[in-house]
Every structure is written in structure tokens, then in C-alpha cells.
Scaffold this motif. Structure first.
Motif, PDB file in Angstrom:
ATOM      1  N   ASP A 180       0.848  -1.200   0.000  1.00  0.00           N
ATOM      2  CA  ASP A 180       0.000   0.000   0.000  1.00  0.00           C
ATOM      3  C   ASP A 180       0.877   1.241   0.000  1.00  0.00           C
ATOM      4  O   ASP A 180       2.098   1.159   0.204  1.00  0.00           O
ATOM      5  CB  ASP A 180      -0.911   0.001   1.235  1.00  0.00           C
ATOM      6  N   ILE A 181       0.223   2.389  -0.213  1.00  0.00           N
ATOM      7  CA  ILE A 181       0.903   3.682  -0.175  1.00  0.00           C
ATOM      8  C   ILE A 181       0.732   4.285   1.213  1.00  0.00           C
ATOM      9  O   ILE A 181      -0.326   4.169   1.825  1.00  0.00           O
ATOM     10  CB  ILE A 181       0.326   4.630  -1.243  1.00  0.00           C
ATOM     11  N   LEU A 182       1.776   4.908   1.709  1.00  0.00           N
ATOM     12  CA  LEU A 182       1.698   5.581   2.999  1.00  0.00           C
ATOM     13  C   LEU A 182       0.653   6.688   2.936  1.00  0.00           C
ATOM     14  O   LEU A 182       0.620   7.484   1.991  1.00  0.00           O
ATOM     15  CB  LEU A 182       3.057   6.180   3.372  1.00  0.00           C
ATOM     16  N   LYS A 183      -0.213   6.730   3.921  1.00  0.00           N
ATOM     17  CA  LYS A 183      -1.301   7.706   3.961  1.00  0.00           C
ATOM     18  C   LYS A 183      -0.956   8.864   4.885  1.00  0.00           C
ATOM     19  O   LYS A 183      -0.196   8.722   5.844  1.00  0.00           O
ATOM     20  CB  LYS A 183      -2.593   7.046   4.445  1.00  0.00           C
ATOM     21  N   ASP A 184      -1.533  10.008   4.593  1.00  0.00           N
ATOM     22  CA  ASP A 184      -1.392  11.185   5.450  1.00  0.00           C
ATOM     23  C   ASP A 184      -2.548  11.174   6.439  1.00  0.00           C
ATOM     24  O   ASP A 184      -3.691  11.423   6.075  1.00  0.00           O
ATOM     25  CB  ASP A 184      -1.436  12.455   4.591  1.00  0.00           C
ATOM     26  N   SER A 185      -2.260  10.871   7.699  1.00  0.00           N
ATOM     27  CA  SER A 185      -3.325  10.737   8.700  1.00  0.00           C
ATOM     28  C   SER A 185      -4.079  12.036   8.903  1.00  0.00           C
ATOM     29  O   SER A 185      -5.250  12.036   9.278  1.00  0.00           O
ATOM     30  CB  SER A 185      -2.739  10.261  10.031  1.00  0.00           C
ATOM     31  N   LYS A 186      -3.416  13.156   8.642  1.00  0.00           N
ATOM     32  CA  LYS A 186      -4.091  14.461   8.805  1.00  0.00           C
ATOM     33  C   LYS A 186      -5.214  14.596   7.790  1.00  0.00           C
ATOM     34  O   LYS A 186      -6.292  15.100   8.102  1.00  0.00           O
ATOM     35  CB  LYS A 186      -3.090  15.611   8.638  1.00  0.00           C
ATOM     36  N   LYS A 187      -4.958  14.147   6.558  1.00  0.00           N
ATOM     37  CA  LYS A 187      -5.985  14.236   5.524  1.00  0.00           C
ATOM     38  C   LYS A 187      -7.094  13.225   5.763  1.00  0.00           C
ATOM     39  O   LYS A 187      -8.252  13.477   5.457  1.00  0.00           O
ATOM     40  CB  LYS A 187      -5.357  14.017   4.150  1.00  0.00           C
ATOM     41  N   ASP A 188      -6.726  12.055   6.294  1.00  0.00           N
ATOM     42  CA  ASP A 188      -7.740  11.039   6.577  1.00  0.00           C
ATOM     43  C   ASP A 188      -8.740  11.536   7.610  1.00  0.00           C
ATOM     44  O   ASP A 188      -9.904  11.158   7.602  1.00  0.00           O
ATOM     45  CB  ASP A 188      -7.078   9.756   7.094  1.00  0.00           C
ATOM     46  N   ALA A 189      -8.276  12.405   8.527  1.00  0.00           N
ATOM     47  CA  ALA A 189      -9.142  12.904   9.590  1.00  0.00           C
ATOM     48  C   ALA A 189      -9.910  14.156   9.184  1.00  0.00           C
ATOM     49  O   ALA A 189     -10.715  14.677   9.942  1.00  0.00           O
ATOM     50  CB  ALA A 189      -8.306  13.207  10.837  1.00  0.00           C
ATOM     51  N   ALA A 190      -9.660  14.651   7.973  1.00  0.00           N
ATOM     52  CA  ALA A 190     -10.320  15.877   7.523  1.00  0.00           C
ATOM     53  C   ALA A 190     -11.808  15.640   7.292  1.00  0.00           C
ATOM     54  O   ALA A 190     -12.270  14.517   7.168  1.00  0.00           O
ATOM     55  CB  ALA A 190      -9.668  16.369   6.233  1.00  0.00           C
ATOM     56  N   ASP A 191     -12.559  16.752   7.234  1.00  0.00           N
ATOM     57  CA  ASP A 191     -13.993  16.650   6.993  1.00  0.00           C
ATOM     58  C   ASP A 191     -14.270  16.089   5.610  1.00  0.00           C
ATOM     59  O   ASP A 191     -13.462  16.215   4.685  1.00  0.00           O
ATOM     60  CB  ASP A 191     -14.641  18.035   7.100  1.00  0.00           C
ATOM     61  N   ILE A 192     -15.430  15.491   5.441  1.00  0.00           N
ATOM     62  CA  ILE A 192     -15.838  14.963   4.141  1.00  0.00           C
ATOM     63  C   ILE A 192     -16.022  16.124   3.181  1.00  0.00           C
ATOM     64  O   ILE A 192     -16.656  17.118   3.517  1.00  0.00           O
ATOM     65  CB  ILE A 192     -17.159  14.180   4.266  1.00  0.00           C
ATOM     66  N   PRO A 193     -15.459  16.077   1.995  1.00  0.00           N
ATOM     67  CA  PRO A 193     -15.604  17.187   1.060  1.00  0.00           C
ATOM     68  C   PRO A 193     -17.050  17.455   0.684  1.00  0.00           C
ATOM     69  O   PRO A 193     -17.899  16.574   0.756  1.00  0.00           O
ATOM     70  CB  PRO A 193     -14.788  16.729  -0.163  1.00  0.00           C
ATOM     71  N   ALA A 194     -17.314  18.696   0.284  1.00  0.00           N
ATOM     72  CA  ALA A 194     -18.679  19.124   0.005  1.00  0.00           C
ATOM     73  C   ALA A 194     -19.319  18.322  -1.115  1.00  0.00           C
ATOM     74  O   ALA A 194     -20.527  18.120  -1.132  1.00  0.00           O
ATOM     75  CB  ALA A 194     -18.685  20.608  -0.348  1.00  0.00           C
ATOM     76  N   TYR A 195     -18.495  17.825  -2.050  1.00  0.00           N
ATOM     77  CA  TYR A 195     -19.071  17.128  -3.193  1.00  0.00           C
ATOM     78  C   TYR A 195     -19.344  15.647  -2.900  1.00  0.00           C
ATOM     79  O   TYR A 195     -19.927  14.948  -3.705  1.00  0.00           O
ATOM     80  CB  TYR A 195     -18.132  17.222  -4.406  1.00  0.00           C
ATOM     81  N   ALA A 196     -18.874  15.152  -1.744  1.00  0.00           N
ATOM     82  CA  ALA A 196     -19.138  13.760  -1.405  1.00  0.00           C
ATOM     83  C   ALA A 196     -20.570  13.619  -0.916  1.00  0.00           C
ATOM     84  O   ALA A 196     -21.062  14.457  -0.173  1.00  0.00           O
ATOM     85  CB  ALA A 196     -18.161  13.291  -0.320  1.00  0.00           C
ATOM     86  N   PHE A 197     -21.239  12.569  -1.330  1.00  0.00           N
ATOM     87  CA  PHE A 197     -22.618  12.390  -0.915  1.00  0.00           C
ATOM     88  C   PHE A 197     -22.999  10.922  -0.964  1.00  0.00           C
ATOM     89  O   PHE A 197     -22.338  10.108  -1.596  1.00  0.00           O
ATOM     90  CB  PHE A 197     -23.573  13.196  -1.804  1.00  0.00           C
ATOM     91  N   SER A 198     -24.053  10.605  -0.244  1.00  0.00           N
ATOM     92  CA  SER A 198     -24.618   9.261  -0.279  1.00  0.00           C
ATOM     93  C   SER A 198     -25.782   9.258  -1.251  1.00  0.00           C
ATOM     94  O   SER A 198     -26.708  10.058  -1.123  1.00  0.00           O
ATOM     95  CB  SER A 198     -25.102   8.867   1.128  1.00  0.00           C
ATOM     96  N   GLY A 199     -25.738   8.361  -2.228  1.00  0.00           N
ATOM     97  CA  GLY A 199     -26.805   8.299  -3.223  1.00  0.00           C
ATOM     98  C   GLY A 199     -28.160   8.028  -2.587  1.00  0.00           C
ATOM     99  O   GLY A 199     -29.160   8.665  -2.929  1.00  0.00           O
ATOM    100  N   LYS A 200     -28.210   7.107  -1.632  1.00  0.00           N
ATOM    101  CA  LYS A 200     -29.482   6.762  -0.993  1.00  0.00           C
ATOM    102  C   LYS A 200     -30.017   7.928  -0.181  1.00  0.00           C
ATOM    103  O   LYS A 200     -31.225   8.234  -0.204  1.00  0.00           O
ATOM    104  CB  LYS A 200     -29.272   5.548  -0.082  1.00  0.00           C
ATOM    105  N   GLU A 201     -29.103   8.601   0.535  1.00  0.00           N
ATOM    106  CA  GLU A 201     -29.537   9.738   1.356  1.00  0.00           C
ATOM    107  C   GLU A 201     -30.063  10.872   0.480  1.00  0.00           C
ATOM    108  O   GLU A 201     -31.082  11.506   0.779  1.00  0.00           O
ATOM    109  CB  GLU A 201     -28.365  10.240   2.206  1.00  0.00           C
ATOM    110  N   THR A 202     -29.376  11.139  -0.622  1.00  0.00           N
ATOM    111  CA  THR A 202     -29.809  12.201  -1.531  1.00  0.00           C
ATOM    112  C   THR A 202     -31.175  11.874  -2.129  1.00  0.00           C
ATOM    113  O   THR A 202     -32.046  12.741  -2.241  1.00  0.00           O
ATOM    114  CB  THR A 202     -28.775  12.370  -2.668  1.00  0.00           C
ATOM    115  N   GLU A 203     -31.352  10.609  -2.512  1.00  0.00           N
ATOM    116  CA  GLU A 203     -32.634  10.191  -3.084  1.00  0.00           C
ATOM    117  C   GLU A 203     -33.768  10.374  -2.074  1.00  0.00           C
ATOM    118  O   GLU A 203     -34.845  10.883  -2.413  1.00  0.00           O
ATOM    119  CB  GLU A 203     -32.545   8.718  -3.499  1.00  0.00           C
ATOM    120  N   THR A 204     -33.534   9.987  -0.820  1.00  0.00           N
ATOM    121  CA  THR A 204     -34.565  10.110   0.218  1.00  0.00           C
ATOM    122  C   THR A 204     -34.936  11.570   0.458  1.00  0.00           C
ATOM    123  O   THR A 204     -36.114  11.914   0.579  1.00  0.00           O
ATOM    124  CB  THR A 204     -34.064   9.478   1.527  1.00  0.00           C
ATOM    125  N   ARG A 205     -33.925  12.433   0.508  1.00  0.00           N
ATOM    126  CA  ARG A 205     -34.200  13.858   0.724  1.00  0.00           C
ATOM    127  C   ARG A 205     -35.020  14.445  -0.417  1.00  0.00           C
ATOM    128  O   ARG A 205     -35.936  15.236  -0.209  1.00  0.00           O
ATOM    129  CB  ARG A 205     -32.880  14.621   0.866  1.00  0.00           C
TER     130      ARG A 205
END
Length: 255
Positions: A180-205
């Protein structure tokens, strides 16, 4: 008085429990001639000075293949997990050491290089032939380590060594030399980007919003029952679409 080089440091036990971190930086040699040489004896003393999982940070251009074989064997024989983290380069004999990791991780910018073994020889034709035979056997022994880690065929490994193959992290992972590639733990802990979404959640809304916004015309509903439903906006007549038609269209685009 020259201070003995040390290859390890204890990390805060509150962070990683009993894990030790060793740094294998420098040329691999049977005997140390320079400050950055790594010898099997020095590495053995540090590796077996404690127990528990160990992380080895590796950055080496290679060196003596026999010394590398010794270090490889030490890591294979070590009773706990060994994580190899390549932050610079693991070339030549150093790539053999990397194969001993329970898990091999590479920085996105790191490199690995494998090639055929080399030697210097002096003498007559018979001496040259013996040197060639020796190099063939050394190559076979190196391929043993690569084969165990990658599960590639010996023919494929031989071709990669013949070609002096350089691998970035992605290529090393693809071929099985790294996990695997070494990950940046700081980025892993960052907030979910604005463009990320759940298809099921969006459909329900969306469905809830449409249901609340437009008043459905239930079949068989009496005028009194229809009047009991809270007033909501009707679909504009000019749209030419009923609630049922709109729902049918939405259902067609569901995954």
C-alpha cells in the motif's frame, strides 16, 4: 570517541503501545567503513534488543547482497509483525530487505529498483566462467525472496531484473512488491468534502421534498378526505405533469 550509530528510537508508548521504530538508512555492508553503513551485526543487536511489533523506515541504495540476505533473514525470523516503510528508495540489495516486511508501505514519492547482481572478477576464462555461475546462483537466491512476496513467476522476475526495473509506489503495488501507499493521517481525519454524498440519502431527501411540496391526488379519495390533507402546492398546470407521472419518472432514474 566516535559514538556508535543507533538505528532505533522508542516512540511514545501512549501512542503506539510497545511498537519500536528502526531507521535503516544508508549503504548495506558486511563491515562498516563509513558513518552511514548498515551492517548485519549492528542491525541484529538493535532488532533483537526488544520485542513487539516493529516499524523499519527504509532508505538505501543497496549494497552487499550477502549482508542484505542476513538482515532479510533476521526480519523474517523476528517473532512479531514487521512493517517496512520506504520513504526514499529501496534499490538493489535494499529491495531484498523490503521483502521481509509483514506489510510493505511506500511513500507516494518513493522508489524501488531491482536488477541483476554484479561482481568484479579477475583471472582467466575459467575464472570468468566461475564468476558467471556464481552470479547466476546469487540471482536465483534473490528471486526466491521476490517470489515469496509477489507470487510472480520466476520468468517474469528474471525479466524484470534483466531490465533493471524502477518502480514507483503504484507500480510496486501492482506487481506485488509493496502492499500500500503511505497515507497522510491528517488528511484522513479531515472533513468529508462538500461534493461527497450518499446516493441513498440524496434520493430520500429529494423524495421527501417533492412529497411535501406537491400534493398527491390519491385514487378513490373523497372530497372530505382530500380537504383534510394540509394545504401544499399543486404541480403547476402548465407543467402538464401529475404527481404520479413525476414519481414514475423519478423511479426510472433510480440506480
Amino acid at each position: 570517541m566516535k559514538t556508535k550509530k543507533r538505528f532505533w528510537e522508542w516512540k511514545n508508548q501512549a501512542e503506539v503501545g510497545s511498537e519500536r521504530v528502526l531507521e535503516l538508512y544508508g549503504t548495506i555492508a558486511e563491515t562498516s567503513w563509513f558513518d552511514d553503513d548498515v551492517t548485519p551485526k549492528m542491525f541484529h543487536d538493535e532488532l533483537f534488543a526488544g520485542k513487539g511489533p516493529v516499524t523499519v523506515w527504509l532508505n538505501s541504495p543497496g549494497g552487499d547482497c550477502i549482508a542484505a540476505s542476513q538482515i532479510y533473514t533476521m526480519l523474517m525470523d523476528y517473532q512479531d509483525d514487521v512493517t517496512i516503510k520506504i520513504d526514499g528508495i529501496a534499490a538493489s540489495a535494499a529491495s531484498v530487505i523490503a521483502m521481509a516486511g509483514t506489510k510493505v508501505l511506500m511513500a507516494p514519492t518513493a522508489l524501488m529498483m531491482i536488477h541483476n547482481p554484479m561482481t568484479m572478477a579477475y583471472g582467466n576464462q575459467a575464472d570468468m566462467e566461475k564468476a558467471i555461475e556464481m552470479l547466476d546462483e546469487v540471482k536465483e537466491s534473490i528471486m526466491n525472496a521476490y517470489e515469496i512476496k509477489t507470487s510472480l513467476s520466476r520468468a517474469k522476475l528474471s525479466h524484470l531484473m534483466d531490465s533493471e526495473t524502477w518502480m514507483n509506489a503504484n507500480k510496486a503495488i501492482e506487481l506485488g512488491f509493496a502492499d500500500d501507499i503511505l497515507k497522510d493521517s491528517k488528511k484522513d481525519a479531515a472533513d468529508i468534502p462538500a461534493y461527497a454524498f450518499s446516493g441513498k440519502e440524496t434520493e430520500t431527501r429529494l423524495m421527501n421534498k417533492l412529497t411535501a411540496h406537491y400534493k398527491p391526488k390519491e385514487k378513490g379519495m373523497t372530497p372530505a378526505q382530500a380537504a383534510a390533507i394540509p394545504a401544499v402546492k399543486e404541480i403547476p398546470a402548465q407543467a402538464g405533469k401529475t404527481y404520479d407521472e413525476l414519481m414514475t419518472r423519478l423511479n426510472l432514474i433510480k440506480p
